[in-house]
Design an enzyme around this catalytic site. Structure first.
Site, mmCIF file in Angstrom:
data_model
loop_
_atom_site.group_PDB
_atom_site.id
_atom_site.type_symbol
_atom_site.label_atom_id
_atom_site.label_comp_id
_atom_site.label_asym_id
_atom_site.label_seq_id
_atom_site.Cartn_x
_atom_site.Cartn_y
_atom_site.Cartn_z
ATOM 1 N N GLU A 135 0.827 -1.227 0.000
ATOM 2 C CA GLU A 135 0.000 0.000 0.000
ATOM 3 C C GLU A 135 0.854 1.267 0.000
ATOM 4 O OE1 GLU A 135 -2.670 1.929 -0.798
ATOM 5 O OE2 GLU A 135 -3.874 0.363 0.130
ATOM 6 N N VAL A 138 2.559 3.410 -3.273
ATOM 7 C CA VAL A 138 1.952 4.401 -4.184
ATOM 8 C C VAL A 138 1.176 5.447 -3.393
ATOM 9 C CG1 VAL A 138 0.416 4.762 -6.162
ATOM 10 C CG2 VAL A 138 1.703 2.632 -5.982
ATOM 11 N N LYS A 211 5.027 4.062 -9.838
ATOM 12 C CA LYS A 211 3.713 4.063 -9.178
ATOM 13 C C LYS A 211 2.581 3.950 -10.205
ATOM 14 C CE LYS A 211 5.483 6.940 -5.422
ATOM 15 N NZ LYS A 211 5.746 8.328 -5.016
HETATM 16 N N1 HSE Z 1 9.948 10.316 -3.242
HETATM 17 C C1 HSE Z 1 8.594 9.921 -3.218
HETATM 18 C C2 HSE Z 1 7.730 11.126 -3.530
HETATM 19 C C3 HSE Z 1 8.250 9.374 -1.869
HETATM 20 O O1 HSE Z 1 8.231 12.253 -3.474
HETATM 21 O O2 HSE Z 1 6.553 10.970 -3.839
HETATM 22 C C4 HSE Z 1 6.848 8.819 -1.757
HETATM 23 O O3 HSE Z 1 6.701 7.677 -2.549
#
Ligand code: HSE
Ligand code: NAP
Length: 447
Positions: A135, A138, A211
């Protein structure tokens, strides 16, 4: 299955005690008793694996819990669930594989790992009659995996739009609000624990692609190869583009886009074609997605039965991500208690005819910014190239300048395929009146 006395307590091994691992430890200290009263199961952290035991940590973890030996945790019969929070795709892969082979449920926040090796890991979980939860991989604290796997199970997903990288959204928001410089804002995102250890994963769009690929796979029932995703990051977006977009009534956001297109008729039967891409896009400024600011993420899912649904929340950072890990821990603990580890399998591959549209086939509207010599015939020479490729211009802006000086020229362009637009750009770049590299940004109308 847990033995009877253990049913009231599940012991977890945290592999990684950094931003997210520290957050999970802290959240369990704060809300572990509440979770126990809701679940009827106490979740207890038995060990925490780190690289350097002596390192000072913003979240205090008792020294007695710290270790560097992840193998010992995986093979300790008193540890029931393994939580992988170290990141990367090498050691993390070994950790997850070893834990699954040992038959233990695994929880991970590692989108790079799931995106690259998900199919193999899900098969391993199935073969070993256990489960893999992801979970937190993403959209940080937004429970979007559960939404796609469970809540919207009665829908075909026709569109999915995600602002799924907190770092990029934070950077674009501050560039717009303050006219801040890209690099200064990135440093703040790193300090706040939003950025990946390797921040090019964020700013070059790869994290969002990991993602978006995971969401597209869940929504469409076949595993998306990350190499099939069209990816652009935000490095080329300048302050000028943010200003012109605003003037034109748009806001620039990095979007993950999954569109279900009409079936392609092939000799072997119809194939479900989907667009899976990540790129910065101009969004109409009044659209709800254009107003998702800072580290917040949002995912708009359009189902054929439900219509549009929207999920919003903090997309990165310690506490938001820990919240999603806790949700997975609760599911894994309940599975153990009820001896139902495959009640909701990690991933179900049910679409045998899925296909990702090739990059050249993507059709969108565009914003094109050129630096041009302010002299008669400039616009005509550019318009001629576009017209020859059957590409239509919908509007033009050129701020007043001095004849002969280099000025920005902004063209808004009607729907065109990526292949035609790239052809046009190659020719436009070669015109003597065009100075510097063109900036091309897509426009998304959410249709
Ligand atoms: N580096 C990622 C972002 C972390 O900034 O969304 C969260 O998945
Ligand atoms: P982090 O702060 O760098 O923490 C990594 C942790 O893992 C540290 O405790 C580190 O030990 C430990 N570690 C790293 N390599 C190790 C190794 N080989 N052996 C033992 N321990 C090792 O990273 P993070 O931000 O928490 O991210 C962890 C995961 O969550 C990543 O997959 C990331 O993509 C994902 N994620 C992060 C966020 C976020 O907002 N940060 C959000 C969602 C998902 P030391 O402490 O000793 O260095």
């Amino acid at each position: 299955m847990l033995s009877a006395p253990m049913q009231q307590q599940v012991n977890i091994g945290l592999i990684g005690g950094g931003t997210v691992g520290g957050g999970v430890y802290k959240a369990l200290q704060a809300n572990g008793a509440l979770m126990a009263s809701r679940l009827g199961i106490k979740i207890s952290v038995t060990k925490v694996v780190v690289r350097e035991i002596k390192k000072s940590r913003p979240v205090h973890i008792p020294a007695a819990l710290l270790t560097t030996d992840f193998h010992a945790l995986i093979h300790d019969p008193e540890i029931h669930i393994i939580v992988e929070l170290i990141g990367g795709t090498t050691t993390a892969r070994s950790v997850v594989e070893a834990a699954l082979k040992a038959g233990k449920p695994v929880v991970t926040a590692n989108k790079a790992l799931i995106s690259k090796h998900g199919e193999t890991l899900f098969a391993l979980a199935k073969a070993n009659k256990t489960n893999l939860y992801y979970e937190a991989s993403v959209a940080g604290g937004i429970p979007i995996i559960k939404v796609l796997r469970e809540s919207l199970i009665g829908n075909r997903v026709v569109r999915l739009y995600g602002i799924v990288n907190g770092t990029c959204n934070y950077i674009l928001t501050r560039m717009k609000a303050e006219g801040a410089e890209f690099m200064d804002v990135l440093a703040d995102a790193q300090r706040l624990g939003y950025a990946e250890a390797e921040p090019s994963l964020d700013v070059d769009g790869h994290d969002a692609a990991h993602k978006t690929g995971i969401l597209a796979s869940l929504a469409h029932g076949f595993w998306i190869n990350p190499q099939d995703i069209y990816v652009e990051g935000i490095r080329h977006i300048g302050k000028l583009d943010i200003q012109f977009a605003t003037q034109l009534g748009y806001t620039i956001k990095l979007l993950g886009i999954v569109k279900c297109l009409p079936s392609l008729k092939k000799s072997k039967g119809p194939r479900q074609a989907i667009q899976v891409s990540v790129y910065p896009a101009l969004l109409p400024k009044d659209h709800v997605m254009a107003n998702v600011s800072g580290v917040y993420n949002a995912v708009l899912v359009r189902g054929d039965i439900v219509g549009d649904t929207l999920y919003y929340g903090r997309g990165a950072g310690q506490d938001a991500t820990a919240s999603s890990v806790l949700s997975d821990l609760a599911d894994a603990a309940l599975d153990l208690k009820c001896s139902s580890r495959d009640r909701v399998p990690a991933f179900v591959d049910h679409e045998k005819n899925g296909k990702v549209l090739s990059t050249g086939e993507l059709v969108t509207r565009y914003y094109l910014r050129l630096g041009v010599s302010d002299r008669p015939g400039t616009l005509a020479s550019i318009a001629t190239i576009l017209a020859r490729l059957n590409i239509g211009i919908s509007s033009v802006i050129q701020p007043e300048g001095h004849e002969g000086a280099t000025v920005p020229l902004i063209l808004m362009i009607h729907d065109a395929s990526n292949a035609s637009m790239q052809k046009a750009l190659k020719q436009i770049e070669k015109l003597p009146v065009v100075k510097g590299a063109p900036v091309l940004i897509r426009v998304e109308d959410f249709e």
